[in-house]
Design a protein around this motif. Structure first.
Motif, PDB file in Angstrom:
ATOM      1  N   ARG A  81      54.775  43.588  34.814  1.00  0.00           N
ATOM      2  CA  ARG A  81      53.439  43.077  35.145  1.00  0.00           C
ATOM      3  C   ARG A  81      52.362  43.916  34.463  1.00  0.00           C
ATOM      4  O   ARG A  81      51.417  43.384  33.894  1.00  0.00           O
ATOM      5  CB  ARG A  81      53.231  43.081  36.659  1.00  0.00           C
ATOM      6  CG  ARG A  81      54.073  42.045  37.372  1.00  0.00           C
ATOM      7  CD  ARG A  81      53.676  41.876  38.824  1.00  0.00           C
ATOM      8  NE  ARG A  81      53.690  43.101  39.604  1.00  0.00           N
ATOM      9  CZ  ARG A  81      54.737  43.552  40.290  1.00  0.00           C
ATOM     10  NH1 ARG A  81      55.870  42.887  40.258  1.00  0.00           N
ATOM     11  NH2 ARG A  81      54.647  44.665  40.989  1.00  0.00           N
ATOM     12  N   GLU A  82      52.507  45.228  34.548  1.00  0.00           N
ATOM     13  CA  GLU A  82      51.512  46.120  33.944  1.00  0.00           C
ATOM     14  C   GLU A  82      51.484  45.977  32.425  1.00  0.00           C
ATOM     15  O   GLU A  82      50.413  46.007  31.819  1.00  0.00           O
ATOM     16  CB  GLU A  82      51.788  47.567  34.361  1.00  0.00           C
ATOM     17  CG  GLU A  82      51.476  47.810  35.821  1.00  0.00           C
ATOM     18  CD  GLU A  82      51.890  49.188  36.311  1.00  0.00           C
ATOM     19  OE1 GLU A  82      52.275  50.039  35.484  1.00  0.00           O
ATOM     20  OE2 GLU A  82      51.834  49.403  37.530  1.00  0.00           O
TER      21      GLU A  82
ATOM     22  N   ASP B  26      40.038  40.465  33.803  1.00  0.00           N
ATOM     23  CA  ASP B  26      41.279  40.808  34.489  1.00  0.00           C
ATOM     24  C   ASP B  26      42.153  39.565  34.483  1.00  0.00           C
ATOM     25  O   ASP B  26      41.667  38.450  34.302  1.00  0.00           O
ATOM     26  CB  ASP B  26      41.023  41.288  35.915  1.00  0.00           C
ATOM     27  CG  ASP B  26      42.231  42.052  36.485  1.00  0.00           C
ATOM     28  OD1 ASP B  26      43.178  42.365  35.719  1.00  0.00           O
ATOM     29  OD2 ASP B  26      42.238  42.332  37.695  1.00  0.00           O
ATOM     30  N   ILE B  27      43.446  39.799  34.670  1.00  0.00           N
ATOM     31  CA  ILE B  27      44.407  38.702  34.657  1.00  0.00           C
ATOM     32  C   ILE B  27      45.405  38.931  35.777  1.00  0.00           C
ATOM     33  O   ILE B  27      45.781  40.075  36.052  1.00  0.00           O
ATOM     34  CB  ILE B  27      45.104  38.594  33.274  1.00  0.00           C
ATOM     35  CG1 ILE B  27      45.923  37.314  33.176  1.00  0.00           C
ATOM     36  CG2 ILE B  27      45.940  39.822  32.973  1.00  0.00           C
ATOM     37  CD1 ILE B  27      46.342  36.970  31.761  1.00  0.00           C
ATOM     38  N   SER B  28      45.803  37.869  36.450  1.00  0.00           N
ATOM     39  CA  SER B  28      46.818  37.945  37.492  1.00  0.00           C
ATOM     40  C   SER B  28      48.147  37.503  36.909  1.00  0.00           C
ATOM     41  O   SER B  28      48.266  36.374  36.415  1.00  0.00           O
ATOM     42  CB  SER B  28      46.453  37.049  38.672  1.00  0.00           C
ATOM     43  OG  SER B  28      47.568  36.941  39.544  1.00  0.00           O
ATOM     44  N   THR B  29      49.129  38.388  36.986  1.00  0.00           N
ATOM     45  CA  THR B  29      50.464  38.021  36.501  1.00  0.00           C
ATOM     46  C   THR B  29      51.204  37.201  37.544  1.00  0.00           C
ATOM     47  O   THR B  29      52.244  36.629  37.250  1.00  0.00           O
ATOM     48  CB  THR B  29      51.279  39.281  36.149  1.00  0.00           C
ATOM     49  OG1 THR B  29      51.326  40.136  37.301  1.00  0.00           O
ATOM     50  CG2 THR B  29      50.678  40.011  34.979  1.00  0.00           C
TER      51      THR B  29
ATOM     52  N   ARG C 189      43.113  34.099  34.692  1.00  0.00           N
ATOM     53  CA  ARG C 189      42.315  35.152  34.075  1.00  0.00           C
ATOM     54  C   ARG C 189      40.854  34.874  34.370  1.00  0.00           C
ATOM     55  O   ARG C 189      40.437  33.716  34.394  1.00  0.00           O
ATOM     56  CB  ARG C 189      42.528  35.156  32.564  1.00  0.00           C
ATOM     57  CG  ARG C 189      41.430  35.899  31.826  1.00  0.00           C
ATOM     58  CD  ARG C 189      41.630  35.931  30.332  1.00  0.00           C
ATOM     59  NE  ARG C 189      41.917  37.305  30.027  1.00  0.00           N
ATOM     60  CZ  ARG C 189      42.629  37.731  29.000  1.00  0.00           C
ATOM     61  NH1 ARG C 189      43.144  36.884  28.162  1.00  0.00           N
ATOM     62  NH2 ARG C 189      42.826  38.996  28.800  1.00  0.00           N
TER      63      ARG C 189
ATOM     64  N   ARG D 157      47.488  41.761  27.269  1.00  0.00           N
ATOM     65  CA  ARG D 157      46.477  40.702  27.309  1.00  0.00           C
ATOM     66  C   ARG D 157      45.060  41.275  27.234  1.00  0.00           C
ATOM     67  O   ARG D 157      44.201  40.737  26.546  1.00  0.00           O
ATOM     68  CB  ARG D 157      46.635  39.857  28.578  1.00  0.00           C
ATOM     69  CG  ARG D 157      47.741  38.826  28.495  1.00  0.00           C
ATOM     70  CD  ARG D 157      47.346  37.770  27.499  1.00  0.00           C
ATOM     71  NE  ARG D 157      48.297  36.691  27.445  1.00  0.00           N
ATOM     72  CZ  ARG D 157      47.955  35.419  27.345  1.00  0.00           C
ATOM     73  NH1 ARG D 157      46.704  35.068  27.311  1.00  0.00           N
ATOM     74  NH2 ARG D 157      48.868  34.500  27.253  1.00  0.00           N
TER      75      ARG D 157
ATOM     76  N   LYS E 143      49.632  42.735  31.538  1.00  0.00           N
ATOM     77  CA  LYS E 143      48.188  42.919  31.737  1.00  0.00           C
ATOM     78  C   LYS E 143      47.590  43.768  30.618  1.00  0.00           C
ATOM     79  O   LYS E 143      46.538  43.429  30.070  1.00  0.00           O
ATOM     80  CB  LYS E 143      47.922  43.583  33.089  1.00  0.00           C
ATOM     81  CG  LYS E 143      48.073  42.636  34.260  1.00  0.00           C
ATOM     82  CD  LYS E 143      47.786  43.318  35.566  1.00  0.00           C
ATOM     83  CE  LYS E 143      46.338  43.234  35.852  1.00  0.00           C
ATOM     84  NZ  LYS E 143      45.948  42.839  37.178  1.00  0.00           N
TER      85      LYS E 143
END
Length: 125
Positions: free
Chosen positions: A66-67, A102-105, A110, A73, A70
């Motif tokens: 996930r990190e 910011d973006i949510s995985t 986004r 991206r 992020k």
């Protein structure tokens, strides 16, 4: 700004961000909505992650995937930041002061927030 309405400007910004995502990131979102709020522009993009990114982000028990998604991206958006800022400035006729993202995985959503130097002069209906 050619006397365009707030809705027309928001739609134009959404289209420009979709184009940027497709051309610069390689895949466009399934849905995009833009909100002009005083001296800010908020762009919300849904379903921006590729299948590979979703799989990487879904490694059970580990935040590493996930990190990584992020970080990659956000780094890619930073590379294209001058292009995005120029598009917003051309559409609104106002200088962009800063860009935050910011973006949510988890959801694949986004958000991009543009802080403007001044409030754009948008004609009221």
């Amino acid at each position: 700004m050619k006397n365009r309405t707030k809705g027309q400007l928001e739609a134009e910004i959404s289209e420009a961000v979709i184009r940027f995502e497709k051309e610069f990131m390689g895949r466009g979102p399934l849905e995009t909505k833009t909100y002009i709020i005083d001296d800010m522009v908020l762009v919300r993009l849904r379903n921006v992650l590729t299948q590979a990114e979703l799989k990487l982000a879904d490694v059970h028990g580990s935040k590493d995937g996930r990190e990584l998604v992020k970080r990659v991206r956000i780094a890619l958006l930073e590379q294209g930041r001058p292009l995005l800022e120029e598009v917003i400035e051309n559409i609104l006729g106002v200088k962009v002061k800063s860009l935050h993202t910011d973006i949510s995985t988890v959801t694949g959503e986004r958000v991009i927030l543009f802080s403007l130097a001044t409030t754009p002069d948008i004609p009221q209906k």
